[in-house]
Design a protein around this motif. Structure first.
Motif, PDB file in Angstrom:
ATOM      1  N   LEU A   1       0.844  -1.199   0.000  1.00 14.60           N
ATOM      2  CA  LEU A   1       0.000   0.000   0.000  1.00 14.60           C
ATOM      3  C   LEU A   1       0.880   1.251   0.000  1.00 14.60           C
ATOM      4  N   SER A   2       1.897   1.269   0.881  1.00 15.21           N
ATOM      5  CA  SER A   2       2.761   2.442   0.964  1.00 15.21           C
ATOM      6  C   SER A   2       3.542   2.631  -0.328  1.00 15.21           C
ATOM      7  N   PHE A   3       3.980   1.518  -0.911  1.00 18.42           N
ATOM      8  CA  PHE A   3       4.723   1.638  -2.162  1.00 18.42           C
ATOM      9  C   PHE A   3       3.824   2.205  -3.258  1.00 18.42           C
ATOM     10  N   ALA A   4       2.561   1.754  -3.262  1.00 20.08           N
ATOM     11  CA  ALA A   4       1.610   2.300  -4.239  1.00 20.08           C
ATOM     12  C   ALA A   4       1.482   3.810  -4.053  1.00 20.08           C
ATOM     13  N   VAL A   5       1.381   4.252  -2.794  1.00 22.39           N
ATOM     14  CA  VAL A   5       1.252   5.689  -2.521  1.00 22.39           C
ATOM     15  C   VAL A   5       2.448   6.446  -3.080  1.00 22.39           C
ATOM     16  N   ILE A   6       3.655   5.965  -2.809  1.00 26.52           N
ATOM     17  CA  ILE A   6       4.813   6.764  -3.220  1.00 26.52           C
ATOM     18  C   ILE A   6       5.072   6.649  -4.716  1.00 26.52           C
ATOM     19  N   VAL A   7       4.668   5.535  -5.320  1.00 27.91           N
ATOM     20  CA  VAL A   7       4.829   5.440  -6.773  1.00 27.91           C
ATOM     21  C   VAL A   7       3.866   6.408  -7.454  1.00 27.91           C
ATOM     22  N   VAL A   8       2.627   6.470  -6.960  1.00 29.48           N
ATOM     23  CA  VAL A   8       1.658   7.391  -7.548  1.00 29.48           C
ATOM     24  C   VAL A   8       2.136   8.833  -7.374  1.00 29.48           C
ATOM     25  N   GLY A   9       2.656   9.154  -6.196  1.00 34.02           N
ATOM     26  CA  GLY A   9       3.052  10.532  -5.924  1.00 34.02           C
ATOM     27  C   GLY A   9       4.414  10.888  -6.485  1.00 34.02           C
TER      28      GLY A   9
ATOM     29  N   THR B   1       4.281  12.453  -1.862  1.00 33.79           N
ATOM     30  CA  THR B   1       3.641  11.452  -1.024  1.00 33.79           C
ATOM     31  C   THR B   1       2.236  11.875  -0.632  1.00 33.79           C
ATOM     32  N   VAL B   2       2.076  13.172  -0.380  1.00 36.14           N
ATOM     33  CA  VAL B   2       0.753  13.673   0.022  1.00 36.14           C
ATOM     34  C   VAL B   2      -0.237  13.483  -1.123  1.00 36.14           C
ATOM     35  N   VAL B   3       0.218  13.848  -2.336  1.00 39.09           N
ATOM     36  CA  VAL B   3      -0.640  13.669  -3.509  1.00 39.09           C
ATOM     37  C   VAL B   3      -1.001  12.187  -3.659  1.00 39.09           C
ATOM     38  N   GLY B   4       0.013  11.327  -3.572  1.00 37.28           N
ATOM     39  CA  GLY B   4      -0.223   9.893  -3.708  1.00 37.28           C
ATOM     40  C   GLY B   4      -1.199   9.375  -2.672  1.00 37.28           C
ATOM     41  N   GLY B   5      -1.022   9.840  -1.428  1.00 32.97           N
ATOM     42  CA  GLY B   5      -1.913   9.401  -0.362  1.00 32.97           C
ATOM     43  C   GLY B   5      -3.356   9.782  -0.639  1.00 32.97           C
ATOM     44  N   LEU B   6      -3.544  11.028  -1.082  1.00 35.11           N
ATOM     45  CA  LEU B   6      -4.913  11.487  -1.347  1.00 35.11           C
ATOM     46  C   LEU B   6      -5.526  10.718  -2.517  1.00 35.11           C
ATOM     47  N   VAL B   7      -4.735  10.488  -3.564  1.00 35.17           N
ATOM     48  CA  VAL B   7      -5.256   9.732  -4.716  1.00 35.17           C
ATOM     49  C   VAL B   7      -5.683   8.342  -4.260  1.00 35.17           C
ATOM     50  N   LEU B   8      -4.830   7.691  -3.484  1.00 37.05           N
ATOM     51  CA  LEU B   8      -5.146   6.339  -3.047  1.00 37.05           C
ATOM     52  C   LEU B   8      -6.348   6.317  -2.117  1.00 37.05           C
ATOM     53  N   GLY B   9      -6.398   7.303  -1.211  1.00 42.04           N
ATOM     54  CA  GLY B   9      -7.523   7.366  -0.285  1.00 42.04           C
ATOM     55  C   GLY B   9      -8.841   7.534  -1.026  1.00 42.04           C
ATOM     56  N   LEU B  10      -8.850   8.457  -1.998  1.00 40.53           N
ATOM     57  CA  LEU B  10     -10.075   8.687  -2.764  1.00 40.53           C
ATOM     58  C   LEU B  10     -10.446   7.457  -3.583  1.00 40.53           C
ATOM     59  N   ALA B  11      -9.466   6.884  -4.273  1.00 42.84           N
ATOM     60  CA  ALA B  11      -9.755   5.720  -5.119  1.00 42.84           C
ATOM     61  C   ALA B  11     -10.313   4.582  -4.271  1.00 42.84           C
ATOM     62  N   PHE B  12      -9.705   4.386  -3.099  1.00 36.98           N
ATOM     63  CA  PHE B  12     -10.143   3.287  -2.249  1.00 36.98           C
ATOM     64  C   PHE B  12     -11.566   3.516  -1.746  1.00 36.98           C
ATOM     65  N   GLN B  13     -11.842   4.710  -1.243  1.00 36.90           N
ATOM     66  CA  GLN B  13     -13.168   4.977  -0.684  1.00 36.90           C
ATOM     67  C   GLN B  13     -14.255   4.993  -1.751  1.00 36.90           C
ATOM     68  N   LEU B  14     -13.913   5.499  -2.943  1.00 36.82           N
ATOM     69  CA  LEU B  14     -14.911   5.502  -4.021  1.00 36.82           C
ATOM     70  C   LEU B  14     -15.239   4.074  -4.442  1.00 36.82           C
TER      71      LEU B  14
END
Lengths: 314, 234, 292
Positions: free
Chosen positions: C227-235, C243-256
């Motif tokens: 999960l963390s690697f996904a966040v930092i790869v996205v960001g 990392t902040v951008v990645g975290g928000l993208v992942l959080g939104l994608a997951f919750q949606l």
């Protein structure tokens, strides 16, 4: 030869299941050897092919009503299909490849075990193949699995394909300019390695005959295979086989009831290997062999008594 | 006149917005040797990288004996009869010298020299069994050249062969290149060392900022005002 | 309604994901090492917070603060111990990957001994039982507290990187270790300190994770690492702000996904990771660099 060893062991050793598992892990360790030892790609998600193989066999037996022996072909086919789907991963390198393959295996598990697909894959409820259960036939399949996977590695050690793969691992650009089709050779190694894990997964499924998706996609299967291969020494013929037999033996002696002990032991082992013996046991033998030879000065004894156990160039 | 062996036309390579090669044209006939010179960053190595297939060109064509080879992977270029050496030699370090050459020879487009002759030519006789990674820098350079020759090229792109060689080795290297040209091989020689280049050829192409600014005799090149300005600044 | 709920929940989780992954990215940025034991450090932090909370009623926020100094010391010492040997390896990148993989196994085994293999669950009301209203909808107070606790940690880290001398030295090493060394920065010490800070961030995030995820088990490390690697790869690998951008993208994608395709939500990190790694040039960039 190791295949024959397992047949002999079966006559004396009461626990056939342990022997089958040891053979399955031997094939997996050799599969890691093919992809990591010969190309440098380390797939942390190797278990994905194993799981695909297990489901390939199970679903072909359940829906196509093929005999389990034929189901093994579907096991290989399923793993190869997953490998083909994952071709793009080969564009990645090092860490990216390792972690992306792990993510791919986890994704495959999530799909296969998904309740939404229960009508096809039985979802999280698992597979029951009791009607196809045949301990003796699946034991023979496991012996064949060992023979074939040893054969593949021997072939790679001696063939032009193997030389080309070692060249690619050494330097992909120079290998291209030695006229090697790098992409194609890598792809062959990838499919070969996937097929080995698929066959191992199919054999496991046949022998066990009932399993949950979590059991055949358990990431510790990748971990075991990698550790066994590294322990014996990748790039060699005998290293991974030796690693599987020795470490799985240790696992059975100490680990079954308390797997954490074994996890601790092999975790420490990995750390020590990386720090002190990155070439595995094989490299140790290779390093000590000349010294031993000098001490002995007796032809025909010394390292020749250990045929084939050598480092990357042995 | 027969069609040139190697024909490069309008070759352009952009890295993002940076234009490393800007419409370069070039032709080489059998047995012809052309030196490629220019200041650092003028695009010499990029030209070799694109012609040899390491990078795809942004625009332009490369044909070898009339067949287009641009956009193909390096091994296809190698198999159609062109190879290269590297400025920093990178032989296959884990393999022996003999394995390096056997591998390269196996995909030869044309009948190459026997391995023994090849080793003698580059001065590596007797080292067949050595692991390439254990060779010294000069030996690795020789092996790199032998690797390229083992694939039986009709066109050879030579990238800074002289760098790091001793004066005696330079003479030897120049002799090898002349010998190859006499045997009919076409050579494109990127070189910083003008003395070394002069021993191999008089014909030069001068690049600056990715464009050809001169083609002709070495002696005329040093009198050409633009070439002088580019090399001396001002 | 559903959409708005998913978006707000996604942002709350996103901030937490950013904190969760920050240590991994910091270590990668400076050392070019993927700390495969990252998820296991998070898991240790979760047990620490769990024990402190249920034995002594300590707030998890206090646990974060308490953990900082010992983590930096242990992490820094570990780095100084293994780095020289790794640097001498034939293939340091792969070997460091395998090494931390081994360390992750050791941590997992030790945790299983120390805390047994059973899950420790945390009550959903552990951090307060009154839901918090945001834009007219009610959210579990835990989510809000965890997100609110993550923000200052992120701000402190960015202030450290941007405003302090050590932080600027750290960014210099991220940009180019050679040039940093050339201007007199002690790269080895900065690397050791960064490794320690990365460990502290992971353990600290763990003390929130146990509440956010509702519990902790010794085996959760692998999925947290992915999960963390996904966040930092996205960001963006090695880019702390990303990392902040990645975290928000992942959080939104997951919750949606959780809202509209609940059965498939667990696939989200893996699919995002694969999609980004295969299409974004960063993964391929390393290849271009090597060929040049």
């Amino acid at each position: 030869m190791p295949a024959a060893g397992f047949v002999v062991a079966n006559a004396f050793y009461p626990n056939q299941q342990e022997l089958v598992m040891m053979m399955v892990y031997l094939a997996l360790a050799q599969g890691i050897n093919v992809i990591y030892g010969f190309t440098g790609y380390l797939p942390f998600g190797y278990v994905g092919f194993f799981g695909a193989g297990a489901y390939g066999l199970a679903l072909s037996v359940l829906y196509l009503h093929v005999p389990a022996g034929v189901g093994l072909l579907f096991a290989v086919l399923a793993a190869v299909a997953v490998a083909a789907l994952l071709f793009p991963l080969l564009r990645l390198e090092g860490v990216y490849f390792a972690i992306a393959s792990l993510a791919a295996a986890e994704a495959l598990y999530e799909v296969i075990s998904n309740p939404s697909l229960a009508a096809v894959t039985k979802g999280p409820y698992g597979i029951n193949l009791v009607s196809a259960y045949n301990a003796n036939a699946s034991f023979v399949a496991a012996v064949a699995l060992v023979a074939v996977s040893m054969g593949i590695v021997v072939y790679l050690r001696t063939s032009r394909l193997g030389l080309a793969l070692r060249a690619i691992r050494s330097d992909a650009v120079s290998a291209e300019f030695a006229g090697i089709n790098v992409v194609q050779r890598r792809t062959v190694a990838w499919l070969l390695s996937a097929a080995m894990a698929g066959a191992a997964g199919g054999t496991f499924a046949w022998y066990t005959s009932t399993f949950y998706p979590g059991a055949v996609f358990d990431s510790s299967i990748s971990i075991f295979a990698i550790v066994f291969a590294l322990f014996g020494g990748v790039g060699t013929t005998w290293g991974p086989a030796l690693g599987a037999v020795v470490l799985f033996g240790v696992y059975n002696a100490v680990g079954i009831s308390q797997p954490q002990y074994f996890q601790l032991i092999y975790g420490v082992l990995i750390v020590l290997l990386v720090l002190f013996l990155p070439g595995g046991l094989g490299s140790l033998v290779q390093r000590l062999a000349p010294r031993w030879r000098r001490l002995r000065r007796t032809p025909g004894r010394g390292p020749e008594a250990l045929p084939g156990v050598g480092g990357p160039d042995g | 006149m027969a069609e040139p062996l190697l024909l490069v036309s309008d070759l352009t390579k952009n890295f993002g917005r940076f234009c490393a090669l800007d419409g370069v044209g070039l032709d080489l006939g059998a047995g012809e040797v052309v030196g490629l010179v220019g200041p650092n960053g003028s695009g010499k190595t990029t030209l070799i990288n694109v012609v040899s297939g390491l990078y795809p060109p942004t625009r332009g064509t490369v044909t070898l004996a009339g067949r287009p080879v641009h956009g193909g992977a390096p091994h296809t270029v190698v198999r159609s009869g062109m190879n290269r050496t590297f400025q920093i030699a990178k032989p296959l370090g884990g393999l022996t010298v003999e394995e390096n050459l056997r591998l390269a020879g196996a995909s030869a487009g044309h009948r190459p020299l026997p391995e023994g002759d090849l080793l003698q030519l580059v001065g590596l006789s007797g080292l067949q069994g050595r692991v390439a990674g254990s060779l010294n820098a000069s030996q690795q350079k020789r092996l790199d050249l032998a690797r390229a020759l083992a694939t039986g090229p009709r066109v050879l792109l030579v990238d800074e062969l002289g760098a790091g060689l001793s004066p005696a080795e330079l003479d030897q290297a120049a002799g090898i290149l002349r010998q190859l040209a006499e045997a009919g091989m076409a050579l494109l020689v990127v070189e910083h060392l003008m003395g070394f280049l002069a021993k191999v050829t008089r014909a030069v192409v001068v690049l600056n900022a990715g464009r050809q600014i001169f083609r002709g005799d070495l002696d005329q090149a040093v009198q050409d005002p633009e070439v002088v300005r580019v090399f001396l600044g001002g | 309604m559903l959409l708005e709920y998913a978006i707000v929940a996604g942002l709350l989780f996103g901030v937490f994901y950013a904190y969760l992954a920050l240590g991994l990215n910091l270590i990668f940025g400076v050392l070019r090492i993927v700390n495969l034991a990252h998820g296991d450090l998070v898991m240790l932090g979760s047990y620490l917070a769990f024990e402190l909370y249920y034995a002594w009623h300590w707030s998890p926020l206090l646990a974060i603060v308490v953990a900082v100094v010992p983590c930096i010391l242990v992490g820094g010492a570990l780095y100084l111990g293994v780095a020289p040997r790794l640097a001498r390896a034939q293939d340091p990148e792969m070997m460091s990957l395998v090494l931390f993989f081994g360390i992750s196994q050791v941590i997992e085994a030790i945790a299983a001994f120390g805390f047994t293999s059973n899950e420790r669950s945390v009550s959903a009301n552990a951090l307060g039982s009154h839901p918090v209203g945001i834009l007219g909808q009610a959210y579990p107070v835990t989510w809000v507290v965890v997100a609110a606790a993550s923000v200052p940690v992120l701000l402190i880290l960015f202030a450290y990187l941007g405003r302090t001398r050590l932080g600027r030295a750290t960014r210099a090493v991220m940009a180019s270790p050679d040039e940093a060394a050339a201007v007199g920065i002690n790269v080895r010490m900065v690397s050791a300190l960064t490794f320690g800070v990365g460990v502290a961030l992971a353990v600290g995030a763990g003390s929130l994770a146990v509440f956010m995820l509702g519990g902790v088990t010794p085996t959760e490390g692998v999925s947290i690492t992915i999960l963390s690697f996904a966040v930092i790869v996205v960001g963006g690998l090695g880019n702390p702000l990303g990392t902040v951008v990645g975290g928000l993208v992942l959080g939104l994608a997951f919750q949606l996904t959780l809202t509209f395709l609940p059965n498939w939500a667990s696939l989200v990190p893996y699919v995002l990771l694969l999609a980004v790694v295969l299409t974004r040039p960063t993964g391929v960039l390393s290849r271009a660099r090597r060929l040049a």
